[in-house]
Design an enzyme around this catalytic site. Structure first.
Site, PDB file in Angstrom:
ATOM      1  N   ASP A  46       0.840  -1.201   0.000  1.00 45.68           N
ATOM      2  CA  ASP A  46       0.000   0.000   0.000  1.00 45.68           C
ATOM      3  C   ASP A  46       0.872   1.247   0.000  1.00 45.68           C
ATOM      4  O   ASP A  46       1.569   1.527   0.971  1.00 45.68           O
ATOM      5  CB  ASP A  46      -0.898  -0.014   1.253  1.00 45.68           C
ATOM      6  N   TYR A  51       3.163   9.834  -0.600  1.00 44.22           N
ATOM      7  CA  TYR A  51       4.294   9.284   0.169  1.00 44.22           C
ATOM      8  C   TYR A  51       5.628   9.505  -0.560  1.00 44.22           C
ATOM      9  O   TYR A  51       6.687   9.261   0.019  1.00 44.22           O
ATOM     10  CB  TYR A  51       4.140   7.776   0.416  1.00 44.22           C
ATOM     11  N   LYS A  76      -2.811   5.864  -3.998  1.00 46.05           N
ATOM     12  CA  LYS A  76      -3.879   6.814  -3.651  1.00 46.05           C
ATOM     13  C   LYS A  76      -3.663   8.141  -4.352  1.00 46.05           C
ATOM     14  O   LYS A  76      -2.527   8.618  -4.460  1.00 46.05           O
ATOM     15  CB  LYS A  76      -3.908   7.045  -2.136  1.00 46.05           C
ATOM     16  N   HIS A 109      -7.273   9.720  -1.511  1.00 50.20           N
ATOM     17  CA  HIS A 109      -6.525   9.671  -0.244  1.00 50.20           C
ATOM     18  C   HIS A 109      -7.281  10.320   0.933  1.00 50.20           C
ATOM     19  O   HIS A 109      -7.349   9.764   2.014  1.00 50.20           O
ATOM     20  CB  HIS A 109      -5.155  10.329  -0.435  1.00 50.20           C
TER      21      HIS A 109
END
Ligand code: A2P
Length: 278
Positions: A46, A51, A76, A109
């Site tokens: 994930d 990120y 996401k 997200h």
């Protein structure tokens, strides 16, 4: 190697119930961390645009001999990318970084209600799914009002809602609505961002079963029927967090963990007000 149960989603696809989360994993070590996880037996990873480590996930996917069809990759949509044209461009960038033709799951997200564009984002995910570029679409950090709105405006419910959930923040008031709409809950920060690991009640239950605190909490998520994606950058912990099968928490253990729930136990942002853009 342990076999991870899979959860059947409403769209017919299946997702491993246990995966590796890479939130807060440094982009420079992400490929190594994901490679360690795949070697340990993880098949679900994930990540997220926000990120900044999708490239590392992509490098690990390229490097492994595990067939693509056995991996389940989630990413996401970034918060600043809700408008249709931006969402399409963001998705293309994700696929380039991951080096994939088709994504297993893509989530919005955060709803960022103040921006007022999450319905447009959801319509774009529906469009990408219809085109076959994503197998399953879902959301993250959506409250009931956000879910009701996207379902009401498109007739399409997400298959997954990934929300903060751990023994100190169990989100029990959300479970019934999700069940009613067959939306599976996926727990982020399942260890409370590590803050649950020195809890004395967890320690006591862990000792009783000869397991670590992390293993006990991860097993609790599995037993609750949740999808769980613990994060670690340490190989030995990645291995430990996957060795969570072959024991059961009894009714007394489950009752004790239920008692740890706190209405103000959240460690992350509140989805109703979170407005950060990335
Ligand atoms: P690290 O990455 O240094 O191993 P969550 O999944 O709830 O976000 O929690 C992640 C946090 O918990 C990270 O700080 C991670 O540290 C730590 N952690 C994950 N697994 C373990 C473990 N088995 N033992 C101790 N700490 C762990």
């Amino acid at each position: 190697m342990a076999s991870v149960p899979s959860i059947k989603l409403r769209d017919g696809n299946s997702i491993p119930q246990l995966g590796l989360g890479v939130w807060q994993v440094d982009p420079n070590i992400t490929a190594r961390v994901v490679t360690d996880a795949i070697e340990a037996g993880y098949r679900s990873i994930d990540t997220a645009e926000g990120y900044n480590n999708e490239q590392g996930v992509g490098d690990a996917i390229k490097r492994t001999s595990v067939p693509r069809s056995e991996l389940f990759i989630t990413s996401k949509l970034r918060n600043g990318g809700h408008a249709r044209d931006l969402a399409l461009a963001s998705f293309d960038a994700t696929m380039k970084a991951l080096g994939l033709e088709q994504l297993d799951m893509f989530l919005i997200h955060w709803p960022v209600p103040s921006q007022g564009k999450y319905v447009e984002a959801w319509k774009t995910l529906v469009e990408l799914k219809t085109q076959g570029r994503i197998r399953s679409i879902g959301v993250s950090n959506f409250n009931q009002d956000h879910l009701e709105r996207i379902i009401g405006e498109t007739g399409e419910a997400p298959v997954v809602n990934q929300i903060e959930l751990h023994p100190r923040f169990q989100q029990r008031d959300k479970r019934a609505f999700h069940k009613q709409h067959d939306i599976v809950i996926e727990s982020w920060s399942p260890l409370g961002s590590g803050r649950m690991l020195d809890d004395p009640t967890i320690a006591q239950i862990a000792k009783k079963h000869g397991k670590s605190a992390a293993q006990t909490i991860i097993h609790w998520h599995l037993q609750e029927g949740l999808i769980v994606i613990p994060k670690s950058t340490h190989k030995e912990r990645i291995v430990e967090n996957f060795d969570v099968f072959g024991f059961e928490l009894d009714a007394d253990d489950m009752a004790k963990i239920k008692g740890l729930d706190q209405s103000r136990g959240r460690v992350g942002s509140d989805p109703a007000t979170a407005s950060f853009l990335f």
